[in-house]
Scaffold this active site. Structure first.
Site, PDB file in Angstrom:
ATOM      1  N   ARG A 155       0.856  -1.177   0.000  1.00  0.00           N
ATOM      2  CA  ARG A 155       0.000   0.000   0.000  1.00  0.00           C
ATOM      3  C   ARG A 155       0.893   1.229   0.000  1.00  0.00           C
ATOM      4  NH1 ARG A 155      -2.224  -3.409   4.098  1.00  0.00           N
ATOM      5  NH2 ARG A 155      -4.320  -4.182   3.580  1.00  0.00           N
ATOM      6  N   LYS A 186      -2.643  -2.261   7.752  1.00  0.00           N
ATOM      7  CA  LYS A 186      -3.852  -1.804   8.421  1.00  0.00           C
ATOM      8  C   LYS A 186      -3.995  -2.493   9.771  1.00  0.00           C
ATOM      9  CE  LYS A 186      -6.652  -0.501   4.422  1.00  0.00           C
ATOM     10  NZ  LYS A 186      -7.921  -0.739   3.679  1.00  0.00           N
ATOM     11  N   HIS A 255      -2.469   2.239  -5.824  1.00  0.00           N
ATOM     12  CA  HIS A 255      -3.244   1.036  -5.500  1.00  0.00           C
ATOM     13  C   HIS A 255      -3.472   0.170  -6.736  1.00  0.00           C
ATOM     14  CE1 HIS A 255      -4.730  -0.369  -1.696  1.00  0.00           C
ATOM     15  NE2 HIS A 255      -5.793  -0.902  -2.278  1.00  0.00           N
ATOM     16  N   ARG A 258      -0.798  -2.301  -6.733  1.00  0.00           N
ATOM     17  CA  ARG A 258      -1.082  -3.357  -5.756  1.00  0.00           C
ATOM     18  C   ARG A 258      -2.080  -4.354  -6.342  1.00  0.00           C
ATOM     19  NH1 ARG A 258      -1.297  -4.646  -0.130  1.00  0.00           N
ATOM     20  NH2 ARG A 258      -3.385  -5.091   0.659  1.00  0.00           N
ATOM     21  N   TYR A 290      -9.941 -10.865  -6.454  1.00  0.00           N
ATOM     22  CA  TYR A 290      -8.940 -11.055  -7.500  1.00  0.00           C
ATOM     23  C   TYR A 290      -9.193 -12.320  -8.310  1.00  0.00           C
ATOM     24  CZ  TYR A 290      -6.599  -7.228  -5.232  1.00  0.00           C
ATOM     25  OH  TYR A 290      -6.318  -6.001  -4.707  1.00  0.00           O
TER      26      TYR A 290
END
Length: 313
Positions: A155, A186, A255, A258, A290
């Protein structure tokens, strides 16, 4: 599908007057309310049921019909809000004992799939660039940033939080000897991420030039022209510039790299659990998006290559 333009029921017309004179809604809002009330009246007449006798099961059926007609979730929510306000007003008038729209919600909008770059575009973005208008130190820094975002799936907050070396106060760092990055994700959860050869090479080239930009004593791995820690917005700006220089036809943000890391890794390995660990997702359902990206890739290959695939004209 638009609502029929018929004369409104007396209750609906009185409520519109209330909205205009007492609530002082804008003309555009009144048009939207009238459209929602016309839909309500049309559904009630087709049932048939009087507006004052409408029940929750009627409203649920009508909301489902709006969805079947192709109305989007946000539009259905606006229609239901108008209906709910109408029945609330009737309740205050003492006309109906309950609000049949309370508890009825629009269907959830489908979440858009995260956008990932095709492999060739991601590789083009990561290729070293020689630009006459770029300071060598900035070029080396940006190259290292791209390698870590795409090569490690970091991130942007994890990236800018990296320090040059491990310490008690460091949010994250890279252990080049072990070829791994320690990042703080996170929920302040720390994880280890493998760092590939190209990223390690880019890191070494950046560290050799970092001293020309960094302030003395600055712990941040990535610094700006001013010598202080790079910010999220600065990374986004530099990445956008690099994508333009690489001739990519789409807007690229951190992002997206990512997402590209995750989808390309899943296409190659098929190991969803490993991708979950590398991304630092607490729940595998977050990672499962994904698999849809992977299916999109397979569908495109099928459409392009299979003789029996449906081809768009």
């Amino acid at each position: 599908m638009t609502a029929p333009s018929a004369a409104l029921d007396a209750d609906l017309q009185r409520h519109l007057v209330h909205l205009e004179s007492e609530r002082r809604l804008a003309p555009r809002s009144l048009v939207l309310y009238r459209d929602a009330f016309a839909r309500l009246q049309a559904f009630a007449q087709a049932q048939p049921v009087s507006l004052r006798a409408t029940q929750v099961h009627h409203v649920r059926r009508w909301a489902a019909q709006l969805h079947a007609q192709g109305l989007g979730s946000r539009s259905i929510a606006l229609v239901l809000s108008a209906w709910r306000g109408f029945y609330r007003w009737l309740g205050h008038e003492g006309v109906v004992p309950m609000n049949p729209v309370d508890g009825v919600r629009a269907p959830k909008a489908a979440k858009p799939l995260p956008k990932a770059l095709p492999v060739d575009q991601a590789v083009a973005l990561a290729e070293p660039r020689e630009d006459d208008d770029t300071d060598p130190a900035l070029a080396a820094r940006d190259q290292c940033i791209v390698e870590l975002l795409y090569g490690c799936g970091l991130r942007v907050g994890e990236l800018v939080g990296l320090d040059v070396r491990a310490s008690g106060e460091a949010a994250g760092w890279i252990d080049a000897a072990e070829a791994e990055a320690q990042v703080l994700g996170k929920g302040r959860k720390r994880r280890s991420v493998p760092v590939g050869g190209p990223a390690l090479q880019a890191l070494a080239q950046w560290l050799a030039l970092r001293g020309t930009l960094a302030d003395p004593g600055e712990p941040a791995l990535f610094v700006s022209r001013r010598g202080t820690r790079l910010t999220d917005s600065q990374v986004r700006s530099r990445l956008k510039r690099r994508a333009l220089q690489a001739g990519l036809p789409t807007h690229v943000h951190p992002h997206m790299l990512r997402h590209s890391f995750a989808s390309h890794l899943l296409q190659s390995s098929g190991d969803l659990r490993a991708v979950q660990e590398l991304l630092g997702h607490a729940n595998i359902s977050t990672t499962q998006v994904y698999t849809k990206l992977d299916f999109q890739h397979l569908a495109k290959v099928y459409d392009a290559a299979h003789p029996r695939a449906r081809r768009k004209p």
